[in-house]
Design a protein around this motif. Structure first.
Motif, PDB file in Angstrom:
ATOM      1  N   MET A   1       0.834  -1.190   0.000  1.00  7.81           N
ATOM      2  CA  MET A   1       0.000   0.000   0.000  1.00  7.81           C
ATOM      3  C   MET A   1       0.873   1.245   0.000  1.00  7.81           C
ATOM      4  O   MET A   1       1.913   1.283   0.655  1.00  7.81           O
ATOM      5  CB  MET A   1      -0.933  -0.002   1.213  1.00  7.81           C
ATOM      6  CG  MET A   1      -1.833   1.214   1.304  1.00  7.81           C
ATOM      7  SD  MET A   1      -3.027   1.076   2.648  1.00  7.81           S
ATOM      8  CE  MET A   1      -4.072  -0.243   2.011  1.00  7.81           C
ATOM      9  N   ASP A   2       0.442   2.261  -0.720  1.00  5.48           N
ATOM     10  CA  ASP A   2       1.172   3.522  -0.830  1.00  5.48           C
ATOM     11  C   ASP A   2       0.592   4.525   0.154  1.00  5.48           C
ATOM     12  O   ASP A   2      -0.605   4.816   0.125  1.00  5.48           O
ATOM     13  CB  ASP A   2       1.065   4.056  -2.260  1.00  5.48           C
ATOM     14  CG  ASP A   2       2.035   5.189  -2.539  1.00  5.48           C
ATOM     15  OD1 ASP A   2       2.261   6.013  -1.632  1.00  5.48           O
ATOM     16  OD2 ASP A   2       2.549   5.269  -3.669  1.00  5.48           O
ATOM     17  N   ILE A   3       1.431   5.071   1.025  1.00  6.00           N
ATOM     18  CA  ILE A   3       0.974   6.029   2.026  1.00  6.00           C
ATOM     19  C   ILE A   3       0.326   7.247   1.378  1.00  6.00           C
ATOM     20  O   ILE A   3      -0.569   7.874   1.961  1.00  6.00           O
ATOM     21  CB  ILE A   3       2.147   6.471   2.938  1.00  6.00           C
ATOM     22  CG1 ILE A   3       1.643   7.320   4.128  1.00  6.00           C
ATOM     23  CG2 ILE A   3       3.197   7.225   2.148  1.00  6.00           C
ATOM     24  CD1 ILE A   3       0.757   6.593   5.093  1.00  6.00           C
ATOM     25  N   MET A   4       0.728   7.567   0.164  1.00  7.39           N
ATOM     26  CA  MET A   4       0.187   8.737  -0.528  1.00  7.39           C
ATOM     27  C   MET A   4      -1.297   8.569  -0.847  1.00  7.39           C
ATOM     28  O   MET A   4      -2.011   9.555  -1.057  1.00  7.39           O
ATOM     29  CB  MET A   4       0.960   8.984  -1.824  1.00  7.39           C
ATOM     30  CG  MET A   4       2.446   9.231  -1.631  1.00  7.39           C
ATOM     31  SD  MET A   4       2.792  10.856  -0.946  1.00  7.39           S
ATOM     32  CE  MET A   4       2.600  11.852  -2.415  1.00  7.39           C
ATOM     33  N   ASN A  17      -3.261  -3.175   9.436  1.00  7.10           N
ATOM     34  CA  ASN A  17      -3.106  -4.194   8.383  1.00  7.10           C
ATOM     35  C   ASN A  17      -1.759  -4.146   7.663  1.00  7.10           C
ATOM     36  O   ASN A  17      -1.575  -4.854   6.682  1.00  7.10           O
ATOM     37  CB  ASN A  17      -4.237  -4.049   7.364  1.00  7.10           C
ATOM     38  CG  ASN A  17      -5.572  -4.483   7.913  1.00  7.10           C
ATOM     39  OD1 ASN A  17      -5.847  -5.668   8.026  1.00  7.10           O
ATOM     40  ND2 ASN A  17      -6.407  -3.512   8.280  1.00  7.10           N
ATOM     41  N   VAL A  18      -0.833  -3.326   8.148  1.00  6.15           N
ATOM     42  CA  VAL A  18       0.504  -3.312   7.555  1.00  6.15           C
ATOM     43  C   VAL A  18       1.498  -3.870   8.562  1.00  6.15           C
ATOM     44  O   VAL A  18       1.279  -3.809   9.782  1.00  6.15           O
ATOM     45  CB  VAL A  18       0.932  -1.894   7.103  1.00  6.15           C
ATOM     46  CG1 VAL A  18      -0.016  -1.367   6.037  1.00  6.15           C
ATOM     47  CG2 VAL A  18       1.028  -0.933   8.280  1.00  6.15           C
ATOM     48  N   SER A  54       1.686  -9.656  -0.069  1.00  4.07           N
ATOM     49  CA  SER A  54       1.558 -10.545   1.087  1.00  4.07           C
ATOM     50  C   SER A  54       2.465 -10.125   2.241  1.00  4.07           C
ATOM     51  O   SER A  54       2.215 -10.491   3.402  1.00  4.07           O
ATOM     52  CB  SER A  54       1.888 -11.985   0.686  1.00  4.07           C
ATOM     53  OG  SER A  54       3.251 -12.114   0.301  1.00  4.07           O
ATOM     54  N   LEU A  55       3.494  -9.356   1.941  1.00  3.48           N
ATOM     55  CA  LEU A  55       4.376  -8.853   2.992  1.00  3.48           C
ATOM     56  C   LEU A  55       3.720  -7.724   3.790  1.00  3.48           C
ATOM     57  O   LEU A  55       4.188  -7.365   4.860  1.00  3.48           O
ATOM     58  CB  LEU A  55       5.689  -8.356   2.389  1.00  3.48           C
ATOM     59  CG  LEU A  55       6.587  -9.410   1.739  1.00  3.48           C
ATOM     60  CD1 LEU A  55       7.746  -8.752   1.009  1.00  3.48           C
ATOM     61  CD2 LEU A  55       7.113 -10.395   2.797  1.00  3.48           C
ATOM     62  N   LYS A  56       2.672  -7.117   3.218  1.00  2.00           N
ATOM     63  CA  LYS A  56       1.925  -6.020   3.840  1.00  2.00           C
ATOM     64  C   LYS A  56       2.794  -4.789   4.123  1.00  2.00           C
ATOM     65  O   LYS A  56       2.862  -4.302   5.247  1.00  2.00           O
ATOM     66  CB  LYS A  56       1.239  -6.500   5.118  1.00  2.00           C
ATOM     67  CG  LYS A  56       0.233  -7.615   4.890  1.00  2.00           C
ATOM     68  CD  LYS A  56      -0.453  -8.002   6.184  1.00  2.00           C
ATOM     69  CE  LYS A  56      -1.463  -9.131   5.952  1.00  2.00           C
ATOM     70  NZ  LYS A  56      -2.141  -9.531   7.212  1.00  2.00           N
ATOM     71  N   PRO A  57       3.462  -4.270   3.078  1.00  2.00           N
ATOM     72  CA  PRO A  57       4.279  -3.066   3.266  1.00  2.00           C
ATOM     73  C   PRO A  57       3.434  -1.794   3.165  1.00  2.00           C
ATOM     74  O   PRO A  57       2.390  -1.767   2.501  1.00  2.00           O
ATOM     75  CB  PRO A  57       5.263  -3.148   2.103  1.00  2.00           C
ATOM     76  CG  PRO A  57       4.476  -3.820   1.011  1.00  2.00           C
ATOM     77  CD  PRO A  57       3.560  -4.798   1.708  1.00  2.00           C
ATOM     78  N   LEU A  58       3.888  -0.736   3.811  1.00  2.00           N
ATOM     79  CA  LEU A  58       3.341   0.607   3.632  1.00  2.00           C
ATOM     80  C   LEU A  58       4.472   1.439   3.035  1.00  2.00           C
ATOM     81  O   LEU A  58       5.477   1.698   3.702  1.00  2.00           O
ATOM     82  CB  LEU A  58       2.883   1.202   4.959  1.00  2.00           C
ATOM     83  CG  LEU A  58       2.244   2.592   4.890  1.00  2.00           C
ATOM     84  CD1 LEU A  58       0.988   2.578   4.024  1.00  2.00           C
ATOM     85  CD2 LEU A  58       1.922   3.103   6.293  1.00  2.00           C
TER      86      LEU A  58
END
Length: 259
Positions: A1-4, A17-18, A54-58
């Motif tokens: 997911m992109d914080i922007m 969820n991250v 699947s790694l759930k990065p932000l």
């Protein structure tokens, strides 16, 4: 997911969820006549974008301006800020992420000048937030020299110099329209290593250098795609191993890291 892309009302649900934040680190720096000035920003951003969901990065925006070494600072297009400025700036970014409640931060680096800065920031952050974990990854180290040699992607060279075939093949694979080697662009041969043991040598004008180095005629899409696949797989496994490490909260209890 992109914080922007995150709306203010959704921040809390996103944080639940991250698993970690990603800060790509680049530079605006001369990489030779054949290469874009934003080489390091492109590399940091593209490897960040290819992290598996699947790694759930932000994912945060890349840091484009940083300290550049003396050997590139005076070449056209390089923008260099002082080490103290980028250190303080990066510290504020990571501290802001930690204030949100995120304690795992990946510094995904594409510029060797960021290594010392990142280590300094990581040490300071983990001194303040005892449950924080900062992982510094230099993308180019995600492929071992032995594995690259065995693959035979380059001939007579490892190709790993600044602006050389290893780095620029990857940029060419990400952005093929941005890397152009002409007949007038000279292949350069870097000075042989002083030792097979780790060391750091800083020179203002290295031998075999003109703002870049390497046998740039060997830049290729095929090599770039191979490096991306290998580096991406190794980066994924490294992050999985990192996130699975048990962590100790400030309160003292241990968490299994598998959330």
């Amino acid at each position: 997911m992109d914080i922007m892309d995150v709306h203010g009302r959704d921040i809390q649900s996103v944080l639940e969820n991250v698993r970690f934040a990603v800060v790509p680190l680049g530079s605006i720096e001369y990489h030779g006549p054949h290469s874009p000035l934003g080489t390091d920003v492109i590399l940091a951003n593209e490897f960040a974008r290819r992290l598996h969901p699947s790694l759930k990065p932000l994912i945060y925006p890349a840091v484009p301006y940083t300290a550049c070494p003396g050997k590139t600072r005076h070449y056209p297009g390089t923008i260099s800020v002082s080490p103290s400025v980028i250190t303080n700036y990066l510290h504020e970014i990571v501290d802001g992420i930690c204030q949100l409640g995120i304690r795992n931060v990946l510094l995904l680096n594409a510029h060797d000048g960021n290594m010392g800065v990142s280590r300094t920031v990581a040490e300071a952050i983990t001194a303040t937030y005892k449950d924080a974990s900062v992982l510094l990854v230099n993308w180019w180290q995600m492929v071992s020299t032995q594995k690259a040699d065995e693959a035979g992607i380059f001939t007579g060279t490892q190709g790993r110099g600044h602006g050389g075939p290893y780095e620029m093949s990857v940029v060419k694979a990400f952005r093929p329209e941005l890397v152009h080697v002409r007949d007038c662009d000279q292949p350069l041969t870097a000075k042989p290593s002083l030792s097979n043991l780790p060391y750091i040598l800083v020179e203002g004008s290295p031998e075999g250098w003109d703002g870049y180095t390497g046998h740039i005629g060997q830049i290729s899409l095929q090599a770039g795609n191979w490096i991306i696949e290998e580096a991406g797989a190794n980066l994924h496994q490294l992050i999985e191993n990192w996130l699975q490490k048990p962590k100790k909260k400030d309160g003292g209890e241990w968490l299994d890291g598998k959330s």
